[in-house]
Scaffold this motif. Structure first.
Motif, PDB file in Angstrom:
ATOM      1  N   VAL A 134       0.857  -1.189   0.000  1.00  0.00           N
ATOM      2  CA  VAL A 134       0.000   0.000   0.000  1.00  0.00           C
ATOM      3  C   VAL A 134       0.896   1.244   0.000  1.00  0.00           C
ATOM      4  CG1 VAL A 134      -1.742   1.298   1.290  1.00  0.00           C
ATOM      5  CG2 VAL A 134      -1.807  -1.201   1.267  1.00  0.00           C
ATOM      6  N   ALA A 135       0.633   2.175  -0.905  1.00  0.00           N
ATOM      7  CA  ALA A 135       1.411   3.414  -0.950  1.00  0.00           C
ATOM      8  C   ALA A 135       1.100   4.260   0.287  1.00  0.00           C
ATOM      9  CB  ALA A 135       1.084   4.193  -2.221  1.00  0.00           C
ATOM     10  N   VAL A 136       2.106   4.944   0.815  1.00  0.00           N
ATOM     11  CA  VAL A 136       1.952   5.656   2.091  1.00  0.00           C
ATOM     12  C   VAL A 136       2.466   7.090   2.004  1.00  0.00           C
ATOM     13  CG1 VAL A 136       2.632   5.709   4.527  1.00  0.00           C
ATOM     14  CG2 VAL A 136       2.183   3.510   3.412  1.00  0.00           C
ATOM     15  N   LEU A 137       1.694   7.973   2.613  1.00  0.00           N
ATOM     16  CA  LEU A 137       2.134   9.340   2.904  1.00  0.00           C
ATOM     17  C   LEU A 137       2.139   9.494   4.414  1.00  0.00           C
ATOM     18  CD1 LEU A 137       2.711  12.370   2.563  1.00  0.00           C
ATOM     19  CD2 LEU A 137       0.260  12.702   2.067  1.00  0.00           C
ATOM     20  N   LEU A 138       3.311   9.747   4.977  1.00  0.00           N
ATOM     21  CA  LEU A 138       3.440   9.970   6.415  1.00  0.00           C
ATOM     22  C   LEU A 138       3.426  11.460   6.683  1.00  0.00           C
ATOM     23  CD1 LEU A 138       4.040   8.927   9.314  1.00  0.00           C
ATOM     24  CD2 LEU A 138       6.480   9.101   8.747  1.00  0.00           C
ATOM     25  N   CYS A 139       2.536  11.889   7.559  1.00  0.00           N
ATOM     26  CA  CYS A 139       2.441  13.301   7.928  1.00  0.00           C
ATOM     27  C   CYS A 139       2.980  13.516   9.336  1.00  0.00           C
ATOM     28  CB  CYS A 139       0.989  13.779   7.871  1.00  0.00           C
ATOM     29  SG  CYS A 139       0.293  13.800   6.208  1.00  0.00           S
ATOM     30  N   GLY A 140       3.907  14.445   9.462  1.00  0.00           N
ATOM     31  CA  GLY A 140       4.329  14.880  10.782  1.00  0.00           C
ATOM     32  C   GLY A 140       3.336  15.889  11.325  1.00  0.00           C
ATOM     33  N   VAL A 141       3.638  16.438  12.482  1.00  0.00           N
ATOM     34  CA  VAL A 141       2.719  17.380  13.114  1.00  0.00           C
ATOM     35  C   VAL A 141       3.509  18.335  13.992  1.00  0.00           C
ATOM     36  CG1 VAL A 141       2.272  15.948  15.146  1.00  0.00           C
ATOM     37  CG2 VAL A 141       0.495  17.513  14.344  1.00  0.00           C
ATOM     38  N   MET A 158      11.906  12.566  14.610  1.00  0.00           N
ATOM     39  CA  MET A 158      11.409  11.193  14.560  1.00  0.00           C
ATOM     40  C   MET A 158      10.596  10.954  13.293  1.00  0.00           C
ATOM     41  SD  MET A 158       8.290   9.426  15.065  1.00  0.00           S
ATOM     42  CE  MET A 158       7.329  10.431  16.193  1.00  0.00           C
ATOM     43  N   PHE A 159       9.676  11.873  12.973  1.00  0.00           N
ATOM     44  CA  PHE A 159       8.858  11.734  11.766  1.00  0.00           C
ATOM     45  C   PHE A 159       9.741  11.695  10.517  1.00  0.00           C
ATOM     46  CE2 PHE A 159       5.352  13.767  14.364  1.00  0.00           C
ATOM     47  CZ  PHE A 159       4.478  12.692  14.290  1.00  0.00           C
ATOM     48  N   ALA A 160      10.668  12.635  10.417  1.00  0.00           N
ATOM     49  CA  ALA A 160      11.522  12.716   9.232  1.00  0.00           C
ATOM     50  C   ALA A 160      12.387  11.469   9.079  1.00  0.00           C
ATOM     51  CB  ALA A 160      12.402  13.969   9.316  1.00  0.00           C
ATOM     52  N   ALA A 161      12.905  10.960  10.191  1.00  0.00           N
ATOM     53  CA  ALA A 161      13.749   9.767  10.134  1.00  0.00           C
ATOM     54  C   ALA A 161      12.955   8.541   9.679  1.00  0.00           C
ATOM     55  CB  ALA A 161      14.384   9.514  11.503  1.00  0.00           C
ATOM     56  N   LEU A 162      11.732   8.416  10.153  1.00  0.00           N
ATOM     57  CA  LEU A 162      10.880   7.301   9.731  1.00  0.00           C
ATOM     58  C   LEU A 162      10.605   7.353   8.230  1.00  0.00           C
ATOM     59  CD1 LEU A 162       8.090   6.830  12.438  1.00  0.00           C
ATOM     60  CD2 LEU A 162       9.685   5.093  11.623  1.00  0.00           C
ATOM     61  N   ALA A 163      10.313   8.544   7.722  1.00  0.00           N
ATOM     62  CA  ALA A 163      10.030   8.690   6.295  1.00  0.00           C
ATOM     63  C   ALA A 163      11.240   8.276   5.456  1.00  0.00           C
ATOM     64  CB  ALA A 163       9.625  10.131   5.988  1.00  0.00           C
ATOM     65  N   ARG A 164      12.429   8.668   5.909  1.00  0.00           N
ATOM     66  CA  ARG A 164      13.654   8.281   5.180  1.00  0.00           C
ATOM     67  C   ARG A 164      13.874   6.773   5.252  1.00  0.00           C
ATOM     68  NH1 ARG A 164      15.682  12.907   7.846  1.00  0.00           N
ATOM     69  NH2 ARG A 164      16.700  11.574   9.409  1.00  0.00           N
ATOM     70  N   GLU A 165      13.713   6.216   6.442  1.00  0.00           N
ATOM     71  CA  GLU A 165      13.969   4.786   6.625  1.00  0.00           C
ATOM     72  C   GLU A 165      13.063   3.929   5.763  1.00  0.00           C
ATOM     73  OE1 GLU A 165      13.598   1.417  10.168  1.00  0.00           O
ATOM     74  OE2 GLU A 165      13.890   3.523  10.725  1.00  0.00           O
ATOM     75  N   TYR A 166      11.792   4.311   5.692  1.00  0.00           N
ATOM     76  CA  TYR A 166      10.820   3.507   4.948  1.00  0.00           C
ATOM     77  C   TYR A 166      10.603   3.990   3.516  1.00  0.00           C
ATOM     78  CZ  TYR A 166       9.629   0.854   9.114  1.00  0.00           C
ATOM     79  OH  TYR A 166       9.681   0.004  10.199  1.00  0.00           O
ATOM     80  N   ASN A 167      11.273   5.062   3.145  1.00  0.00           N
ATOM     81  CA  ASN A 167      11.172   5.609   1.786  1.00  0.00           C
ATOM     82  C   ASN A 167       9.717   5.869   1.389  1.00  0.00           C
ATOM     83  OD1 ASN A 167      12.097   6.538  -0.719  1.00  0.00           O
ATOM     84  ND2 ASN A 167      11.934   4.496  -1.646  1.00  0.00           N
ATOM     85  N   VAL A 168       8.994   6.531   2.290  1.00  0.00           N
ATOM     86  CA  VAL A 168       7.612   6.905   2.000  1.00  0.00           C
ATOM     87  C   VAL A 168       7.531   8.415   1.776  1.00  0.00           C
ATOM     88  CG1 VAL A 168       6.634   4.985   3.307  1.00  0.00           C
ATOM     89  CG2 VAL A 168       7.076   7.163   4.468  1.00  0.00           C
ATOM     90  N   LEU A 169       6.478   8.832   1.120  1.00  0.00           N
ATOM     91  CA  LEU A 169       6.252  10.265   0.962  1.00  0.00           C
ATOM     92  C   LEU A 169       6.051  10.899   2.331  1.00  0.00           C
ATOM     93  CD1 LEU A 169       3.882  10.132  -2.124  1.00  0.00           C
ATOM     94  CD2 LEU A 169       6.180  11.110  -2.082  1.00  0.00           C
ATOM     95  N   PHE A 170       6.460  12.160   2.444  1.00  0.00           N
ATOM     96  CA  PHE A 170       6.468  12.799   3.764  1.00  0.00           C
ATOM     97  C   PHE A 170       6.006  14.240   3.657  1.00  0.00           C
ATOM     98  CE2 PHE A 170       9.174  14.912   7.180  1.00  0.00           C
ATOM     99  CZ  PHE A 170       8.345  14.529   8.225  1.00  0.00           C
ATOM    100  N   PHE A 171       5.120  14.624   4.584  1.00  0.00           N
ATOM    101  CA  PHE A 171       4.724  16.021   4.745  1.00  0.00           C
ATOM    102  C   PHE A 171       5.055  16.398   6.187  1.00  0.00           C
ATOM    103  CE2 PHE A 171       2.074  19.727   5.240  1.00  0.00           C
ATOM    104  CZ  PHE A 171       2.217  20.343   3.997  1.00  0.00           C
TER     105      PHE A 171
END
Length: 219
Positions: A134-141, A158-171
């Protein structure tokens, strides 16, 4: 009799001519199936305004206005931590889901949870969704809390590191457009009002379009 047989044969031949077109037409319709996006979050996602003004509904409106064939499901629950979101993930993200917007962590941050605890829950969510392709967009807050700048910085990292680790789109901050603007917040000063939700949607729209592209490339 020969004339009648000839007419039937001619009609059958004409019908055969339409078969390739019918197959092609139905293939196009299958390809145009609406992309299903689930937005899982807390009260920021659930919304404290009329249903039609909530982020998932406004996001669907905005995407359709740009010609996207989509449906956006509101899976926000007020008071949900990332761990609670993980606990209900499989109930709200069905097998026909193409993409998920993960917007959890605001409750955790506001309550002073250790970002490592939130990270563990979010990582489990990302593991689950990646295993299901499933394609994912991870949003920080972002959040103004009584726990200090270091607490906010730890969550951001933490949010930014997770997005890099899992190579998901990030806002980086889903509520960034409204956090310091009283005109875009409800009277409680915490949740966006209708105008605030529209401002959030306008900011995240390009990233969600990239999410749709990723989802369609996997199908």
């Amino acid at each position: 009799m020969k004339s009648e047989f000839g007419n039937r044969l001619a009609a059958f031949a004409v019908a055969l001519c339409f078969v390739p077109g019918w197959i092609a037409s139905n293939s196009v319709r299958a390809d145009e199936r609406a992309t299903k996006i689930v937005m899982i979050g807390d009260s920021l996602t659930e919304g404290k305004v009329a249903e039609t003004d909530r982020i998932p509904i406004q996001l669907e409106f905005a995407l359709k206005a740009k010609g996207q064939s989509v449906s956006v499901i509101n899976a926000g629950v007020g008071g949900d931590s990332a761990a609670k979101g993980l606990a209900r993930l499989n109930r709200v993200v069905k097998d026909d889901t193409d993409a998920v917007i993960v917007a959890l962590g605001w409750w955790d941050m506001s309550r002073g949870l250790d970002p490592k605890v939130t990270r563990a829950a979010l990582a489990a969510i990302l593991d689950n969704l990646q295993a299901r392709k499933v394609a994912v967009l991870l949003c920080g807050v972002r959040a103004h809390t009584q726990f200090g700048d270091e607490h906010e910085k730890a969550f951001a990292e933490m949010f930014a590191a997770l997005a890099r680790e899992y190579n998901v789109l990030f806002f980086p901050a889903i509520n960034g457009a409204v956090l310091d603007n009283a005109e875009l917040n409800a009277v409680d000063g915490l949740h966006p009002n209708a105008a605030g939700n529209k401002a959030i949607v306008a900011q995240i729209l390009p990233t969600v379009e990239a999410l749709i592209d990723r989802a369609r490339s996997r199908s």
